[in-house]
Design a protein around this motif. Structure first.
Motif, PDB file in Angstrom:
ATOM      1  N   PRO A   1      18.958 -12.121  14.491  1.00 56.46           N
ATOM      2  CA  PRO A   1      18.258 -12.515  15.720  1.00 56.46           C
ATOM      3  C   PRO A   1      19.211 -13.134  16.731  1.00 56.46           C
ATOM      4  O   PRO A   1      20.082 -13.922  16.363  1.00 56.46           O
ATOM      5  N   VAL A   2      19.028 -12.760  17.983  1.00 56.92           N
ATOM      6  CA  VAL A   2      19.789 -13.356  19.087  1.00 56.92           C
ATOM      7  C   VAL A   2      18.768 -13.773  20.139  1.00 56.92           C
ATOM      8  O   VAL A   2      18.000 -12.950  20.625  1.00 56.92           O
ATOM      9  N   ALA A   3      18.762 -15.064  20.482  1.00 56.57           N
ATOM     10  CA  ALA A   3      17.763 -15.604  21.397  1.00 56.57           C
ATOM     11  C   ALA A   3      18.329 -15.742  22.805  1.00 56.57           C
ATOM     12  O   ALA A   3      19.534 -15.633  23.022  1.00 56.57           O
ATOM     13  N   ARG A   4      17.417 -15.977  23.733  1.00 55.34           N
ATOM     14  CA  ARG A   4      17.760 -16.239  25.140  1.00 55.34           C
ATOM     15  C   ARG A   4      18.729 -15.185  25.693  1.00 55.34           C
ATOM     16  O   ARG A   4      19.793 -15.498  26.217  1.00 55.34           O
ATOM     17  N   ILE A   5      18.323 -13.939  25.557  1.00 56.74           N
ATOM     18  CA  ILE A   5      19.175 -12.855  26.039  1.00 56.74           C
ATOM     19  C   ILE A   5      19.227 -12.869  27.566  1.00 56.74           C
ATOM     20  O   ILE A   5      18.195 -12.853  28.236  1.00 56.74           O
ATOM     21  N   ASP A   6      20.430 -12.910  28.072  1.00 59.55           N
ATOM     22  CA  ASP A   6      20.660 -12.759  29.513  1.00 59.55           C
ATOM     23  C   ASP A   6      21.847 -11.801  29.694  1.00 59.55           C
ATOM     24  O   ASP A   6      22.305 -11.206  28.706  1.00 59.55           O
ATOM     25  N   ALA A   7      22.339 -11.670  30.912  1.00 59.18           N
ATOM     26  CA  ALA A   7      23.416 -10.710  31.150  1.00 59.18           C
ATOM     27  C   ALA A   7      24.661 -11.042  30.329  1.00 59.18           C
ATOM     28  O   ALA A   7      25.319 -10.153  29.781  1.00 59.18           O
ATOM     29  N   ALA A   8      24.966 -12.330  30.215  1.00 57.98           N
ATOM     30  CA  ALA A   8      26.157 -12.725  29.454  1.00 57.98           C
ATOM     31  C   ALA A   8      25.971 -12.417  27.963  1.00 57.98           C
ATOM     32  O   ALA A   8      26.899 -11.929  27.303  1.00 57.98           O
ATOM     33  N   ALA A   9      24.784 -12.674  27.460  1.00 60.29           N
ATOM     34  CA  ALA A   9      24.517 -12.386  26.040  1.00 60.29           C
ATOM     35  C   ALA A   9      24.578 -10.889  25.786  1.00 60.29           C
ATOM     36  O   ALA A   9      25.104 -10.431  24.760  1.00 60.29           O
ATOM     37  N   LEU A  10      24.053 -10.130  26.740  1.00 61.36           N
ATOM     38  CA  LEU A  10      24.105  -8.672  26.603  1.00 61.36           C
ATOM     39  C   LEU A  10      25.546  -8.173  26.592  1.00 61.36           C
ATOM     40  O   LEU A  10      25.889  -7.249  25.853  1.00 61.36           O
ATOM     41  N   GLU A  11      26.383  -8.772  27.407  1.00 58.07           N
ATOM     42  CA  GLU A  11      27.787  -8.377  27.437  1.00 58.07           C
ATOM     43  C   GLU A  11      28.436  -8.648  26.082  1.00 58.07           C
ATOM     44  O   GLU A  11      29.198  -7.824  25.566  1.00 58.07           O
ATOM     45  N   ARG A  12      28.127  -9.807  25.500  1.00 58.37           N
ATOM     46  CA  ARG A  12      28.698 -10.131  24.176  1.00 58.37           C
ATOM     47  C   ARG A  12      28.211  -9.115  23.136  1.00 58.37           C
ATOM     48  O   ARG A  12      28.975  -8.670  22.279  1.00 58.37           O
ATOM     49  N   ILE A  13      26.942  -8.745  23.227  1.00 61.96           N
ATOM     50  CA  ILE A  13      26.392  -7.755  22.288  1.00 61.96           C
ATOM     51  C   ILE A  13      27.083  -6.407  22.476  1.00 61.96           C
ATOM     52  O   ILE A  13      27.466  -5.742  21.508  1.00 61.96           O
ATOM     53  N   ALA A  14      27.269  -6.014  23.735  1.00 66.72           N
ATOM     54  CA  ALA A  14      27.903  -4.717  24.015  1.00 66.72           C
ATOM     55  C   ALA A  14      29.308  -4.681  23.441  1.00 66.72           C
ATOM     56  O   ALA A  14      29.718  -3.680  22.843  1.00 66.72           O
ATOM     57  N   VAL A  15      30.053  -5.759  23.594  1.00 67.68           N
ATOM     58  CA  VAL A  15      31.422  -5.820  23.036  1.00 67.68           C
ATOM     59  C   VAL A  15      31.357  -5.757  21.510  1.00 67.68           C
ATOM     60  O   VAL A  15      32.106  -5.023  20.859  1.00 67.68           O
ATOM     61  N   GLU A  16      30.400  -6.494  20.944  1.00 66.46           N
ATOM     62  CA  GLU A  16      30.257  -6.528  19.478  1.00 66.46           C
ATOM     63  C   GLU A  16      29.991  -5.143  18.900  1.00 66.46           C
ATOM     64  O   GLU A  16      30.522  -4.800  17.854  1.00 66.46           O
ATOM     65  N   VAL A  17      29.183  -4.360  19.596  1.00 65.54           N
ATOM     66  CA  VAL A  17      28.820  -3.041  19.046  1.00 65.54           C
ATOM     67  C   VAL A  17      29.754  -1.936  19.537  1.00 65.54           C
ATOM     68  O   VAL A  17      29.544  -0.763  19.232  1.00 65.54           O
ATOM     69  N   GLY A  18      30.752  -2.309  20.317  1.00 64.92           N
ATOM     70  CA  GLY A  18      31.742  -1.337  20.755  1.00 64.92           C
ATOM     71  C   GLY A  18      31.253  -0.416  21.843  1.00 64.92           C
ATOM     72  O   GLY A  18      31.720   0.720  21.972  1.00 64.92           O
ATOM     73  N   ALA A  19      30.337  -0.913  22.667  1.00 70.23           N
ATOM     74  CA  ALA A  19      29.794  -0.087  23.750  1.00 70.23           C
ATOM     75  C   ALA A  19      30.570  -0.323  25.044  1.00 70.23           C
ATOM     76  O   ALA A  19      31.159  -1.357  25.240  1.00 70.23           O
TER      77      ALA A  19
END
Ligand code: FES
Length: 162
Positions: free
Chosen positions: A144-162
């Motif tokens: 789970p990842v809470a309080r998704i915003d643009a910065a959190a999405l960027e971290r997720i994108a980097v994590e998944v190699g997108a």
């Protein structure tokens, strides 16, 4: 060559179904647990295994197909290497979830409900993670990842190699 692989897959899945039903029972009420276990084992429930499951539980192919297609969490095709799920339930939507959906699709390069062509990531909806007060929320490979915003999405994108 691919036909040989498909036959091998079919035999392997059939053997897996036999083994599972021997341990857990070959009853109609075992259909969903069997499908969930198969997905944990293989990552998805291939269409070609539906007749095998139906025979093993002595139910119709339509019964199996109906359950496989009814539950959003059951996959008929393999997912990407990473799976990002965004909550689309009411509280997360009220906290900007729709905008996060659009941003995620853009940044991850994949439409909601699809897998990127390179197989890097699958983007899917999920309906309430029980974290409503700290949304909008996501699940990234089950975390789970809470309080998704643009910065959190960027971290997720980097994590998944997108
Ligand atoms: S509505 Fe999103 S976690 Fe409950």
């Amino acid at each position: 060559m691919s036909a040989i692989i498909a036959i091998d897959d079919d035999r392997a899945m059939a053997a897996w179904v036999q083994d599972w039903t021997a341990r857990h029972g070959a009853r109609r009420d075992q259909l969903l647990p069997l499908l969930q276990a198969m997905q944990r084992h293989y990552g998805h429930i291939a269409d070609h295994v539906v007749p095998t499951v139906a025979r093993a539980l002595n139910i119709s192919r339509a019964d199996v197909h109906g359950v496989v297609t009814f539950y959003h969490d059951l996959r008929r095709v393999p997912p990407g290497r990473h799976v990002v799920k965004l909550c689309r339930a009411e509280s997360c939507q009220a906290r900007g979830g729709a905008a996060i959906d659009r941003l995620a699709a853009q940044r991850l390069g994949v439409a909601m409900g699809a897998t990127r062509d390179d197989g890097a990531v699958t983007l899917e909806p999920v309906y309430c993670l029980g974290l409503c007060a700290i949304g909008p929320n996501a699940l990234v490979d089950g975390r789970p990842v809470a309080r998704i915003d643009a910065a959190a999405l960027e971290r997720i994108a980097v994590e998944v190699g997108a």
